[in-house]
Design a protein around this motif. Structure first.
Motif, PDB file in Angstrom:
ATOM      1  N   PRO A 128       0.784  -1.201  -0.120  1.00 43.05           N
ATOM      2  CA  PRO A 128       0.367  -0.157   0.282  1.00 43.05           C
ATOM      3  C   PRO A 128       0.754   1.276  -0.004  1.00 43.05           C
ATOM      4  CG  PRO A 128      -0.642  -1.596   1.105  1.00 43.05           C
ATOM      5  CD  PRO A 128       0.159  -1.734   1.495  1.00 43.05           C
ATOM      6  N   GLY A 129       0.241   2.222  -0.679  1.00 46.99           N
ATOM      7  CA  GLY A 129       1.340   3.200  -1.183  1.00 46.99           C
ATOM      8  C   GLY A 129       2.118   3.670  -1.591  1.00 46.99           C
ATOM      9  N   THR A 130       2.344   2.311  -2.408  1.00 51.29           N
ATOM     10  CA  THR A 130       3.660   2.265  -3.586  1.00 51.29           C
ATOM     11  C   THR A 130       3.196   1.871  -5.182  1.00 51.29           C
ATOM     12  OG1 THR A 130       3.605   0.060  -3.142  1.00 51.29           O
ATOM     13  CG2 THR A 130       4.930   1.049  -1.667  1.00 51.29           C
ATOM     14  N   SER A 131       1.748   1.952  -5.555  1.00 51.06           N
ATOM     15  CA  SER A 131       1.104   1.764  -6.837  1.00 51.06           C
ATOM     16  C   SER A 131       0.187   2.850  -6.984  1.00 51.06           C
ATOM     17  CB  SER A 131       1.663   1.224  -7.327  1.00 51.06           C
ATOM     18  OG  SER A 131       1.708   0.613  -8.306  1.00 51.06           O
ATOM     19  N   PHE A 132      -0.446   2.631  -8.202  1.00 47.31           N
ATOM     20  CA  PHE A 132      -1.817   2.491  -8.183  1.00 47.31           C
ATOM     21  C   PHE A 132      -2.482   1.719  -8.870  1.00 47.31           C
ATOM     22  CE2 PHE A 132      -5.201   4.427 -10.811  1.00 47.31           C
ATOM     23  CZ  PHE A 132      -6.141   5.497 -10.191  1.00 47.31           C
ATOM     24  N   LYS A 133      -3.438   1.356  -8.402  1.00 44.02           N
ATOM     25  CA  LYS A 133      -4.666   0.486  -9.509  1.00 44.02           C
ATOM     26  C   LYS A 133      -6.133   0.526  -9.163  1.00 44.02           C
ATOM     27  CE  LYS A 133      -1.777  -3.533  -9.869  1.00 44.02           C
ATOM     28  NZ  LYS A 133      -1.396  -3.107 -11.296  1.00 44.02           N
ATOM     29  N   TYR A 134      -7.222   0.822 -10.456  1.00 46.14           N
ATOM     30  CA  TYR A 134      -8.410   0.736 -10.063  1.00 46.14           C
ATOM     31  C   TYR A 134      -8.936  -0.164  -9.067  1.00 46.14           C
ATOM     32  CZ  TYR A 134     -13.112   2.771 -10.546  1.00 46.14           C
ATOM     33  OH  TYR A 134     -14.099   3.461 -10.051  1.00 46.14           O
ATOM     34  N   GLY A 135      -9.334  -0.122  -7.965  1.00 40.66           N
ATOM     35  CA  GLY A 135     -10.404  -0.913  -7.286  1.00 40.66           C
ATOM     36  C   GLY A 135     -10.998  -0.332  -5.734  1.00 40.66           C
ATOM     37  N   PRO A 136     -11.540  -1.245  -5.368  1.00 41.03           N
ATOM     38  CA  PRO A 136     -12.765  -1.213  -4.135  1.00 41.03           C
ATOM     39  C   PRO A 136     -12.229  -0.109  -3.159  1.00 41.03           C
ATOM     40  CG  PRO A 136     -12.152  -2.807  -3.547  1.00 41.03           C
ATOM     41  CD  PRO A 136     -10.711  -2.869  -5.248  1.00 41.03           C
ATOM     42  N   GLY A 137     -11.674   0.330  -3.269  1.00 45.30           N
ATOM     43  CA  GLY A 137     -10.957   1.918  -1.970  1.00 45.30           C
ATOM     44  C   GLY A 137     -11.911   2.116  -1.745  1.00 45.30           C
ATOM     45  N   SER A 138     -12.383   2.873  -2.673  1.00 44.55           N
ATOM     46  CA  SER A 138     -13.936   3.698  -1.824  1.00 44.55           C
ATOM     47  C   SER A 138     -14.978   2.718  -1.045  1.00 44.55           C
ATOM     48  CB  SER A 138     -14.457   4.597  -2.965  1.00 44.55           C
ATOM     49  OG  SER A 138     -13.558   5.611  -3.384  1.00 44.55           O
ATOM     50  N   ASP A 139     -15.537   1.859  -1.946  1.00 42.48           N
ATOM     51  CA  ASP A 139     -16.286   0.524  -1.491  1.00 42.48           C
ATOM     52  C   ASP A 139     -15.688   0.528   0.493  1.00 42.48           C
ATOM     53  OD1 ASP A 139     -17.991  -0.096  -3.402  1.00 42.48           O
ATOM     54  OD2 ASP A 139     -17.000  -0.761  -4.369  1.00 42.48           O
ATOM     55  N   TRP A 140     -14.745   0.231   0.600  1.00 37.83           N
ATOM     56  CA  TRP A 140     -14.310   0.036   1.591  1.00 37.83           C
ATOM     57  C   TRP A 140     -14.543   1.351   2.789  1.00 37.83           C
ATOM     58  CZ3 TRP A 140     -13.761  -4.389   4.212  1.00 37.83           C
ATOM     59  CH2 TRP A 140     -13.412  -5.718   3.451  1.00 37.83           C
TER      60      TRP A 140
END
Length: 359
Positions: A128-140
């Motif tokens: 965490p905090g080292t890259s970017f991928k589109y995922g369910p962060g906003s759901d969490w």
């Protein structure tokens, strides 16, 4: 107004349309920070014990039909390992072949299950905090809001956003609302070449049987209702957030490494360019804010630099051009998501608005 525009306006005027609540959900996360319920740098494992429990998947061993994982020791927070900015190690399972294999090895399908824990308790793909991928962060993040507030995300948004703005035509669960359940629009589909005419998609469910409020996947709303909300965001409405929180919402959040990862990610395949690139030229550098994607440079006749935009699976888009002082939302309700023809329509819409403002 042309006859087509009049017909389109009439067709959608009373419809309730599925779309993404990302901007609204992230705004509510900042409201919880304002109220002292949580900080942006607090480890969310306190509220979400299942998040990241499978560690970081480095590969998938097809011989053993198992994921190869290493432990994750980096706390996931709202900011530092950003649930709100897609740098938290997750990626949507339907976007990642190894996660799809991992699901299959467990007899599961992507995004399965009614709750966020069932849908999104997945192996991480990077520290965490080292890259970017589109995922369910906003759901969490929506689940965090529920934990710290003791209310459903639907109830929190009603109290903090919809009621202050006088909005009623919006809900995560329209089938439970007698005033809107019969107005939910159908999803249509194009053929494999992305050509019309559009036909009914046959009961496509953007929520995949969810019983939880999905802060990233979104709510159902009328176009008018969402536009009222979008206008309040453009104006930095003090009923929703204070000045410091508005600044935080729109501030670029990625360091140089993660920004490079974002731009490489958008170019990594035609799917990523089409679905997540929002139809913007590849030479426009992108950043990410808690509100959505930032276009760091403008595009002549379409938008100014630092325009914020995002969209959703039913091919809807919204944008906020602060320099021009305009915002817009286009609800299309067509899959597959963001086909080139639909993206071109969205671009023409933005250009038409920009032209009117310039005039």
């Amino acid at each position: 107004m042309t006859d087509f525009e009049k017909a389109y306006e009439k067709a959608i005027a009373d419809k309730i349309l599925p779309g993404y609540a990302l901007l609204a959900g992230n705004k509510d996360a900042l409201r919880c920070v304002e109220e002292g319920r949580i900080t942006l740098d607090e480890d969310v494992a306190r509220y979400l014990p299942s998040i990241g429990k499978y560690g970081i998947m480095t590969s998938f061993d097809e011989r053993t039909n198992e994921a190869v994982t290493v432990p994750n020791t980096t706390p996931i927070t709202l900011r530092q390992a950003m649930l709100l900015s897609h740098t938290n190690g997750h990626e949507y399972d339907w976007l990642n072949p190894d996660l799809t294999k991992w699901r299959a090895s467990r007899g599961e399908i992507p995004s399965c299950g009614p709750t966020i824990e069932e849908k999104h308790t997945l192996p991480l793909l990077y520290e965490p905090g080292t890259s970017f991928k589109y995922g369910p962060g906003s759901d969490w993040a929506g689940k965090v809001i529920e934990k710290v507030s003791g209310k459903t995300l639907d109830a929190v948004m009603k109290e903090k956003i919809w009621d202050p703005l006088g909005i009623t035509d919006i809900s995560f669960f329209p089938k439970e609302r007698s005033d809107i359940k019969d107005r939910v629009a159908n999803i249509s589909t194009l053929n494999e070449q992305g050509e019309g005419p559009a036909t009914d998609a046959g009961g496509f469910d953007v929520f995949v049987d969810a019983t939880d409020c999905l802060g990233g996947v979104g709510a159902f709303a009328s176009a008018e209702a969402y536009f009222i909300f979008l206008q309040s965001v453009l104006k930095r409405d003090s009923r929703l957030l204070n000045d410091d929180s508005w600044d935080e919402l729109f501030k670029p959040q990625l360091d140089e490494r993660c920004k490079e990862e974002l731009n490489d990610y958008l170019k990594s395949s035609p799917l990523h360019t089409q679905l997540l690139g929002m139809g913007l030229p590849a030479d426009i550098e992108k950043q990410w804010s808690f509100a959505g994607m930032i276009a760091e440079q403008g595009q002549e006749g379409r938008m100014n630099a630092r325009t914020v935009c995002w969209g959703g699976v039913p091919s809807l888009t919204w944008y906020l051009d602060f320099e021009a002082g305009v915002c817009g939302v286009a609800f299309c309700q067509v899959i597959p998501p963001m086909s080139p023809r639909i993206l071109k329509l969205h671009e023409l819409f933005q250009r038409a608005i920009y032209e009117k403002v310039a005039a």
